[in-house]
Design an enzyme around this catalytic site. Structure first.
Site, PDB file in Angstrom:
ATOM      1  N   GLU A  59       8.712 -41.286  47.523  1.00  0.00           N
ATOM      2  CA  GLU A  59       7.957 -40.047  47.292  1.00  0.00           C
ATOM      3  C   GLU A  59       8.776 -38.854  47.773  1.00  0.00           C
ATOM      4  OE1 GLU A  59       6.010 -37.067  46.482  1.00  0.00           O
ATOM      5  OE2 GLU A  59       4.963 -38.888  45.858  1.00  0.00           O
ATOM      6  N   LYS A  60       9.058 -37.918  46.877  1.00  0.00           N
ATOM      7  CA  LYS A  60       9.954 -36.800  47.172  1.00  0.00           C
ATOM      8  C   LYS A  60       9.384 -35.736  48.096  1.00  0.00           C
ATOM      9  CE  LYS A  60       8.620 -34.686  42.829  1.00  0.00           C
ATOM     10  NZ  LYS A  60       9.056 -34.534  41.464  1.00  0.00           N
ATOM     11  N   HIS A  61       8.113 -35.802  48.447  1.00  0.00           N
ATOM     12  CA  HIS A  61       7.496 -34.772  49.296  1.00  0.00           C
ATOM     13  C   HIS A  61       7.426 -35.142  50.776  1.00  0.00           C
ATOM     14  CE1 HIS A  61       5.914 -33.802  45.260  1.00  0.00           C
ATOM     15  NE2 HIS A  61       6.075 -32.566  45.688  1.00  0.00           N
ATOM     16  N   HIS A  75      13.761 -33.225  45.820  1.00  0.00           N
ATOM     17  CA  HIS A  75      12.650 -32.353  45.436  1.00  0.00           C
ATOM     18  C   HIS A  75      13.242 -31.233  44.579  1.00  0.00           C
ATOM     19  CE1 HIS A  75       9.376 -29.447  45.797  1.00  0.00           C
ATOM     20  NE2 HIS A  75       8.611 -30.503  46.049  1.00  0.00           N
ATOM     21  N   HIS A 125       8.466 -24.587  42.054  1.00  0.00           N
ATOM     22  CA  HIS A 125       8.082 -25.817  42.755  1.00  0.00           C
ATOM     23  C   HIS A 125       9.023 -26.013  43.937  1.00  0.00           C
ATOM     24  CE1 HIS A 125       7.367 -30.464  42.307  1.00  0.00           C
ATOM     25  NE2 HIS A 125       6.851 -29.984  43.425  1.00  0.00           N
ATOM     26  N   CYS A 184       4.414 -28.408  50.200  1.00  0.00           N
ATOM     27  CA  CYS A 184       4.867 -28.142  48.832  1.00  0.00           C
ATOM     28  C   CYS A 184       3.883 -27.160  48.211  1.00  0.00           C
ATOM     29  CB  CYS A 184       4.907 -29.442  48.026  1.00  0.00           C
ATOM     30  SG  CYS A 184       5.277 -29.189  46.269  1.00  0.00           S
ATOM     31  N   HIS A 223       1.989 -29.420  45.516  1.00  0.00           N
ATOM     32  CA  HIS A 223       1.386 -30.706  45.881  1.00  0.00           C
ATOM     33  C   HIS A 223       0.847 -30.767  47.302  1.00  0.00           C
ATOM     34  CE1 HIS A 223       4.064 -31.656  42.424  1.00  0.00           C
ATOM     35  NE2 HIS A 223       2.911 -32.143  42.012  1.00  0.00           N
TER      36      HIS A 223
END
Length: 144
Positions: free
Chosen positions: A29-31, A59, A65, A129, A132
Site C-alpha cells: 500500500e503506497k500510503h 506515491h 495527489h 494523503c 485518501h
C-alpha cells in the site's frame, strides 16, 4: 438566530478520528509510512528514525495527489499517553503559475528525526494523503 452545535456523550454515531485512520502493509500500500530504526537503541542516547511513504510502491506526489505530512508519535510501554515527537510537512507538489505539475520542484514524503528515549515503547507514524486520508504504522522499540 443560529445556535451552537455541541457533541453529547453517548450519541450513537461514532466519528472519532481513530476510526478513519487506515493501516496496511507498506509493501502493498503506497500510503502507509514505513518506519526505520536501528536494531540497538540505548536509553538516553539519540538515534535516527526515518519515515518514508512510497518506498516500495511510489506515491504519485503530484499537484492533484500528494502526501502533505508525516507525524511521529511515541507511547511508552508503561504510559497511558502518546507524545508527538515531530511533524514534517511536504509543501512542493509541482505547482506552478504555468499549471499543475509544471513546477520545478517536488517534495518526496521522507523525513528523519533524531530521537532520544529513556524507555521501551511504540513509535507510530501517521501520514496524510490529500485524497485518501490518514494512514498509520507502528514499530515496537526496545530500549536497553
Amino acid at each position: 438566530m443560529g445556535g451552537i452545535a455541541t457533541a453529547h456523550a453517548g450519541e450513537t454515531t461514532d466519528v472519532r478520528i481513530g476510526n478513519s485512520v487506515k493501516s496496511a502493509d507498506w509493501k502493498k500500500e503506497k500510503h502507509v509510512p514505513l518506519i526505520e530504526i536501528p536494531q540497538m537503541i540505548k536509553a538516553g542516547e539519540p538515534f535516527i528514525v526515518t519515515m518514508t511513504v512510497g518506498k516500495d510502491i511510489p506515491h504519485p506526489n503530484t499537484t492533484e495527489h500528494f502526501i502533505g505530512w508525516i507525524a511521529l508519535y511515541f507511547k511508552p510501554e508503561s504510559g497511558a499517553f502518546i507524545t508527538q515527537l515531530g511533524k514534517y510537512e511536504f509543501s512542493a507538489h509541482g505547482e506552478s503559475s504555468l499549471g499543475a505539475n509544471k513546477g520545478s520542484s517536488y517534495a518526496d514524503p521522507c523525513a528523519m528525526a533524531k530521537v532520544k528515549l529513556n524507555t521501551s515503547g511504540t513509535l507510530t507514524a501517521v501520514s496524510y494523503c490529500n485524497i485518501h486520508g490518514l494512514w498509520e504504522s507502528s514499530i515496537p522499540v526496545t530500549v536497553a
